[in-house]
Design a protein around this motif. Sequence first.
Motif, short mmCIF file in Angstrom:
data_model
loop_
_atom_site.label_atom_id
_atom_site.label_comp_id
_atom_site.label_asym_id
_atom_site.label_seq_id
_atom_site.Cartn_x
_atom_site.Cartn_y
_atom_site.Cartn_z
N LEU A 104 0.92 38.59 26.04
CA LEU A 104 1.37 37.48 26.88
C LEU A 104 1.88 36.32 26.05
CD1 LEU A 104 -1.25 37.14 29.76
CD2 LEU A 104 1.12 37.88 29.90
N VAL B 185 -5.37 44.93 32.21
CA VAL B 185 -5.77 43.55 31.95
C VAL B 185 -6.40 42.93 33.18
CG1 VAL B 185 -4.08 43.05 30.16
CG2 VAL B 185 -3.46 42.74 32.55
N LEU C 74 -7.09 39.02 34.10
CA LEU C 74 -6.91 37.65 33.61
C LEU C 74 -8.02 36.77 34.15
CD1 LEU C 74 -3.06 37.45 34.15
CD2 LEU C 74 -4.30 38.14 32.10
N ALA D 78 -8.08 34.03 36.03
CA ALA D 78 -8.04 33.74 37.46
C ALA D 78 -7.99 35.06 38.23
CB ALA D 78 -6.81 32.90 37.78
N SER D 79 -8.34 35.02 39.51
CA SER D 79 -8.20 36.21 40.35
C SER D 79 -6.75 36.34 40.75
CB SER D 79 -9.08 36.10 41.58
OG SER D 79 -10.42 35.97 41.19
N SER D 80 -6.01 37.17 40.02
CA SER D 80 -4.57 37.25 40.26
C SER D 80 -4.28 38.24 41.37
CB SER D 80 -3.88 37.69 38.98
OG SER D 80 -4.44 37.00 37.88
N PHE D 81 -4.30 37.73 42.60
CA PHE D 81 -4.09 38.61 43.75
C PHE D 81 -2.85 38.21 44.52
CE2 PHE D 81 -8.95 38.94 43.81
CZ PHE D 81 -8.93 40.13 43.10
N GLU E 85 -1.39 37.12 47.91
CA GLU E 85 -2.05 36.37 48.98
C GLU E 85 -2.15 37.20 50.26
OE1 GLU E 85 0.84 35.51 47.55
OE2 GLU E 85 0.88 33.41 46.96
N ALA F 12 6.91 28.40 47.48
CA ALA F 12 5.47 28.69 47.59
C ALA F 12 5.09 29.92 46.79
CB ALA F 12 5.09 28.87 49.05
N THR F 13 5.95 30.95 46.81
CA THR F 13 5.64 32.16 46.06
C THR F 13 5.58 31.87 44.56
OG1 THR F 13 6.75 33.49 47.70
CG2 THR F 13 6.36 34.53 45.59
N GLY G 190 2.47 29.64 43.91
CA GLY G 190 1.21 30.34 44.17
C GLY G 190 0.95 31.43 43.14
N TRP G 191 1.97 32.18 42.83
CA TRP G 191 1.81 33.27 41.86
C TRP G 191 1.57 32.74 40.46
CZ3 TRP G 191 5.50 37.97 42.97
CH2 TRP G 191 5.22 38.43 44.26
N GLN H 185 0.00 29.87 39.83
CA GLN H 185 -1.36 29.33 39.76
C GLN H 185 -2.40 30.43 39.70
OE1 GLN H 185 -1.76 26.47 42.86
NE2 GLN H 185 -1.12 24.83 41.51
N SER H 186 -2.21 31.49 40.43
CA SER H 186 -3.20 32.56 40.41
C SER H 186 -2.99 33.48 39.21
CB SER H 186 -3.13 33.36 41.71
OG SER H 186 -2.00 34.20 41.69
N LYS H 187 -2.03 33.16 38.37
CA LYS H 187 -1.69 33.98 37.22
C LYS H 187 -1.16 35.35 37.61
CE LYS H 187 -4.16 32.01 33.34
NZ LYS H 187 -4.74 32.35 32.06
N LEU H 188 -0.81 35.52 38.88
CA LEU H 188 -0.26 36.81 39.30
C LEU H 188 1.06 37.08 38.58
CD1 LEU H 188 -0.64 39.23 41.15
CD2 LEU H 188 0.63 38.03 42.91
N ARG I 220 1.71 36.34 35.53
CA ARG I 220 1.31 36.89 34.24
C ARG I 220 0.84 38.33 34.39
NH1 ARG I 220 3.26 34.77 29.79
NH2 ARG I 220 2.31 32.82 29.13
N ARG I 221 0.09 38.56 35.45
CA ARG I 221 -0.44 39.91 35.69
C ARG I 221 0.72 40.89 35.88
NH1 ARG I 221 -1.60 43.93 35.63
NH2 ARG I 221 -3.30 45.23 36.43
N LEU I 222 1.73 40.46 36.63
CA LEU I 222 2.87 41.34 36.88
C LEU I 222 3.69 41.53 35.61
CD1 LEU I 222 4.05 40.13 40.40
CD2 LEU I 222 2.84 42.23 39.82
N GLU J 19 3.17 29.31 33.29
CA GLU J 19 1.86 28.89 33.74
C GLU J 19 1.87 27.44 34.17
OE1 GLU J 19 -1.01 30.00 30.71
OE2 GLU J 19 0.14 31.85 30.62
#
Lengths: 301, 355
Positions: free
Chosen positions: A54, A82, A84, A86-89, A91, B181-182, B185-186, B188-191, B193-195, B353
């Motif tokens: 990252l 991975v 991370l 935060a809970s990367s979900f 919505e 918003a997407t 929101g993504w 902030q939730s680090k989504l 980064r996850r993706l 981020e």
Amino acid sequence: MTGPAIEVTDLVKVYGELRAVDGVSLTVEEGEFFGILGPNGAGKTTALEMMEGLRRPDDGTVRVLGLPPWPRNADLLPRIGVQLQASSFFERLTAREQIHTFADLYGVPGAQADGWLERVGMADKAGDRVEDLSGGQAQRLSIACALVHEPEVVFLDEPTAALDPQARRNLWDLLSGLNDSGRTVVLTTHYMDEAEVLCDRVAIVDHGRLLRLDTPAALVRGLDAPTRITVGPGLLDPVRAGALPAVDDVAVRVDGTVLTTRSPAAVLARLAEAEQLDGVRVQTGTLEDVFLDLTGREYRA
Amino acid sequence: MRWRGFASLSRAILRGFLRDRAAVFFAIVFPLMFLVLFGGILGNQGASEVELVEVGQVRLFDELPAGAREAFEDTFEVTRTDDRAEAIELVRSGEADVAVEMDGSRLVATYTGTDQVASAMTRGTLQAFVDGANLAASGRPPAFDLEMQRVEDDSLEAIQFITPGLLGWAVAMSASFGAAATLQGWRQSKLLRRLQLAPVSTRTVVGARVAVTVAVALAQMAIFVGLGAAAFGLQLAGAWPMAVPLLVVGTLCFMSLGLLAGAVARTTEGAVNMANFLVLPMAFLSGSFFPLDGTPGWLQAISRVLPLWHLNQGMLDVMVRGQSAAAALAPMAVLAGFALVMTLAAARLFRWESA
């Protein structure tokens, strides 16, 4: 391919004046449960994020499964998992929809997603929206999403942070089995007891530097720490206890009188003679003592 | 696998949208409320009749030829009385608009000036009837003839203007809010980064978000046009299918506006507020709620640099003004240009981020 799962050499990350990671080198073997332990702000997450790919290291190299994770390495991505901080979900999806979405992204069958939901004990919460899950449930789902494609290496960034003690211990049961099938697990934590229970080897970091790296038992053994013997409250007169041979220090606490000694056998024998062994507890050094010894300051997560 | 990832991401985003009551409300229900409100109020305005009290026998009305009789009945709602004082009182109290009686060969109309439109209409119409009757009495053919033709479709009503404008506003709102918003929101939730660490390309992620937003925009169009046609008599001009590609480009343009807001703002609420702050005044200045014809020139000059004005004009041209499909091309080019500039700006300001 044989060789270490992860190889980190002279890793450096600098933010302005702050050397967040300052010359860290370490090797994680295949199938190992590896812990990176340190207080908040020690540089654990930054180091982990460079291993995941990252962040770009300012200096030094990282190899995961023999491949460089930076820049984004499409060959490596399906082989690592991975979680991370935060809970990367997504919505407003249910737990089941959530993990199935990740299964689709990794191209694995939906049945495998359901299997992982079952394995982390979330099968009965499958229909709940992610926003309605408790902290522990969200972490379980998050771990399942990290593992849905059966990665060879999985990175877990403080999976038990912000959980109550009971939920933490429940999660340990799940985490401890993750490397059974030869999978490599790298976990960051600021809980000493967690690292002691779960990890094969622990890297203690502070201020971006690697202070010590070994098995928890070897770290404690190498410490030459005194033993603490706790006697039930009110059983022992502190002044008389201090006069006992081999007792270096006496402290009165709510939960009892604590005797510090380097000859626990002698002290226990005297206590036995005086029939004062009721509820006695004996504790040798912990990782907290190791941290104290290494940094000269109390460990505060 | 790429297609499966795209489909799965699109499904996840669409579900997230449909389960977000506030988002659905602001994208569809809220603009529809305006459509019903405006459609209902303005749609009935032309149909309101003038209340006329006939005192005694009015010979002129009885002797109207058949065609004039019909026009008379369309314009006036007639009640009869023999009491002159009562009739005057009805007009004074506002229950009737005009009282009419014959005084020999003179037609005497007593009217109220409180409703200027009604009184002007009453005077003009009665004068026309008197003139017509005089002409008929003279027995000569008329020297001049008048034929009225309107440039728009015969059935042009307020709903024709309202629907494209409100639809433009609705699409601008949901596209920009959704993107802002997407992104926030993504992040902030680090989504995000996850993706980034999942084997799915940025193109696929962006593509899924665009696909869902465009699908929502087309659903908005179907609902608006469907309701407008079914309930308020909306009639589409021949080139209306051109509104579909126009709307798609408009959606991209407002998505990029939302991306820009999402890249600049620090929180999801901040991003949505910023998008709202940009879109709502723009909707007023772009004629989404009322035509800009009566506004000062400098205001109209400002409106021409707003992307929503171009979207609204293009939609009006092809949906109701009966212009050719080519009329949408210039607005599409302008909107695409806005989209390009704003996307580039958003990309420059983008952070992975939240700070």
